[in-house]
Design an enzyme around this catalytic site. Structure first.
Site, PDB file in Angstrom:
ATOM      1  N   LYS A  31       8.717 -70.396 -32.834  1.00  0.00           N
ATOM      2  CA  LYS A  31       8.015 -69.351 -32.102  1.00  0.00           C
ATOM      3  C   LYS A  31       8.844 -68.953 -30.895  1.00  0.00           C
ATOM      4  CE  LYS A  31       3.554 -68.187 -30.037  1.00  0.00           C
ATOM      5  NZ  LYS A  31       2.150 -68.627 -29.828  1.00  0.00           N
TER       6      LYS A  31
ATOM      7  N   ASP B 167      -8.778 -68.963 -26.151  1.00  0.00           N
ATOM      8  CA  ASP B 167      -8.674 -67.820 -27.060  1.00  0.00           C
ATOM      9  C   ASP B 167      -9.077 -68.234 -28.470  1.00  0.00           C
ATOM     10  OD1 ASP B 167      -8.250 -65.175 -27.732  1.00  0.00           O
ATOM     11  OD2 ASP B 167      -6.112 -65.435 -28.116  1.00  0.00           O
TER      12      ASP B 167
END
Length: 463
Positions: free
Chosen positions: A74, A167
């Site tokens: 990532k 989130d």
């Protein structure tokens, strides 16, 4: 088709197939993505393809050249500070739990910070929900309970470490093979103690459809971030059970107004067969006031497990209502007693048997296969790997979930054990939390020979 890191992009062409693009294509590819297909990061990770991307960054599948394995890499786009990715790495690396992605390392390449992590295969809960909406079939209640319990277990691992996700949403929940449920994208995860304003409130980000009222107002109190997660969990629970979100509108403002002002609809108003106690639990999670929600994840898990147990008892035929059968295979009497104590603490009515050798384990499996076998890898007569090979060849443990439990096992041995259809849990301080997902009964019909899945007889459908 979606994957655990975001929507899969269209193929980038023949260069991706060969693994290394022509040099003339490298600059264009690097312009399109943070890293180019075929680029080698820090001499160790060859970028193979894009798994997904969003406004903050991109995730790639890569080949670990040193350990010969697939990993996920990532990297945030250049406009996002490197500290954001470092925060995600720290938030995840400090906890070891099946519901969280394993972090391998942080690196820097061409001045770009990147994070190397476990490559998890599967599809997001969002993808499953979309598929079920298209066919008009919501999750069966027992299946929904298993999914929600798995999410709660992962959330519990975060909260016990003093972290909040911030989130939580279906797009960040992965339904992986063998019943594993994984929480993704901890880029917003922060310690509960972090304060970002002088008046003692905490700045909370998130996705509008899953944001708690106090998040929208910016009035989250210090030490109350976990209650923001529980509200988002309530939205997810409502969506899993009904196929709809509790608050929707023609635009973002109307959606936010719903969270702030409108009472949440009841689950049973849309789906009458949902148990009343589950409907009540979801309603409490969606309370506007943080103090009216369940106050910790352990309370939520206990209530979910109670509802799940009652639902199973009502749906199972009487013959199947028996204690969970567990076989502990370990030549160390002290460790046997410790494992038994952990098991009884997690499953109060479990039936526990012991075997001090692999030969005794084979005899016990032949006589009466347990639901779960906890197997020490370092056995004196036949080690755990050899025993698993024997079991796979003879199929005498096909009805048993095999979990190898040991300390000091190499990564290569762990990979081999998983290939043989077992889970691996390390002996250590997190033993109870790591074992929890596997101490469930499974049906023979739901698991192929050698499958490693714990008991999830109603697993989510594959999109």
């Amino acid at each position: 088709m979606a994957n655990q890191y975001g929507p899969t992009l269209p193929s980038v062409g023949a260069a991706e197939q060969s693994g290394v693009p022509p040099a003339s294509d490298m600059a264009a590819e690097a312009h399109a993505h943070v890293f180019a297909i075929g680029e080698v990061l820090s001499g160790a990770y060859r970028i193979l393809r894009v798994l997904g991307e969003g406004g903050m960054g991109q995730v790639f599948e890569a080949h670990d050249l040193t350990l010969d394995r697939s990993v996920a890499v990532k990297a945030n786009v250049p406009t996002v500070p490197a500290e954001v990715l470092r925060a995600e790495a720290r938030a995840t690396a400090c906890i070891r739990h099946p519901a969280l992605v394993a972090i391998h390392c942080l690196g820097m390449h061409r001045g770009i910070q990147y994070l190397v992590m476990e490559r998890v295969y599967g599809a997001s809960l969002e993808t499953h929900l979309t598929t079920r909406r298209e066919v008009g079939e919501p999750f069966p209640v027992p299946e929904a309970l298993e999914v929600l319990a798995g999410v709660a277990e992962g959330l519990g691992a975060l909260h016990r470490a003093g972290l909040a996700h911030r989130d939580l949403k279906p797009a960040n929940i992965m339904l992986a093979p063998e019943g594993r449920i994984v929480l993704m994208d901890l880029g917003l995860g922060v310690p509960e103690c972090v304060l970002n304003s002088p008046d003692g409130t905490v700045t909370v980000a998130g996705t509008p459809a899953y944001m708690a009222p106090e998040s929208i107002r910016g009035t989250v109190s210090a030490g109350a971030l976990h209650l923001v997660d529980l509200y988002a969990f309530g939205v997810i629970a409502f969506e899993v059970l009904t196929g709809e979100q509790p608050f929707t509108g023609p635009n973002l403002l109307k959606t936010l107004e719903g969270h702030l002002q409108r009472p949440a609809p009841r689950v049973r108003s849309l789906r009458a067969e949902v148990p009343q106690d589950l409907d009540d639990l979801v309603a409490s999670l969606l309370a506007k006031s943080p103090g009216a929600r369940p106050q910790d994840i352990e309370d939520l898990l206990w209530r979910l497990r109670s509802i799940e147990r009652r639902s199973r008892q009502e749906s199972d035929p009487p013959a199947s209502r028996r204690p969970l059968s567990i076989l502990i295979v370990d030549d160390d009497p002290t460790m046997c007693r410790l494992l038994e104590a952990v098991v009884i603490d997690l499953v109060r009515d479990a039936e526990v048997r012991h075997a001090a050798s692999s030969a005794a384990a084979i005899e016990a499996l032949t006589d009466r296969p347990p639901d779960v076998m906890l197997l020490d890898v370092n056995m004196p007569d036949m080690n755990g790997i050899e025993l698993c090979m024997y079991l796979r060849g003879t199929h005498i443990a096909d009805a048993t979930a095999v979990v190898t439990v040991s300390a000091g096992v190499s990564d290569q041995d762990v990979r081999l054990l998983r290939q043989l259809g077992t889970h691996f849990v390390a002996k250590g301080p997190n033993l109870a939390a790591d074992l929890r997902p596997y101490l469930r009964r499974r049906s023979v019909s739901s698991a192929a020979p050698g499958s490693e899945r714990p008991s999830r007889s109603n697993r989510p459908s594959r999109p």
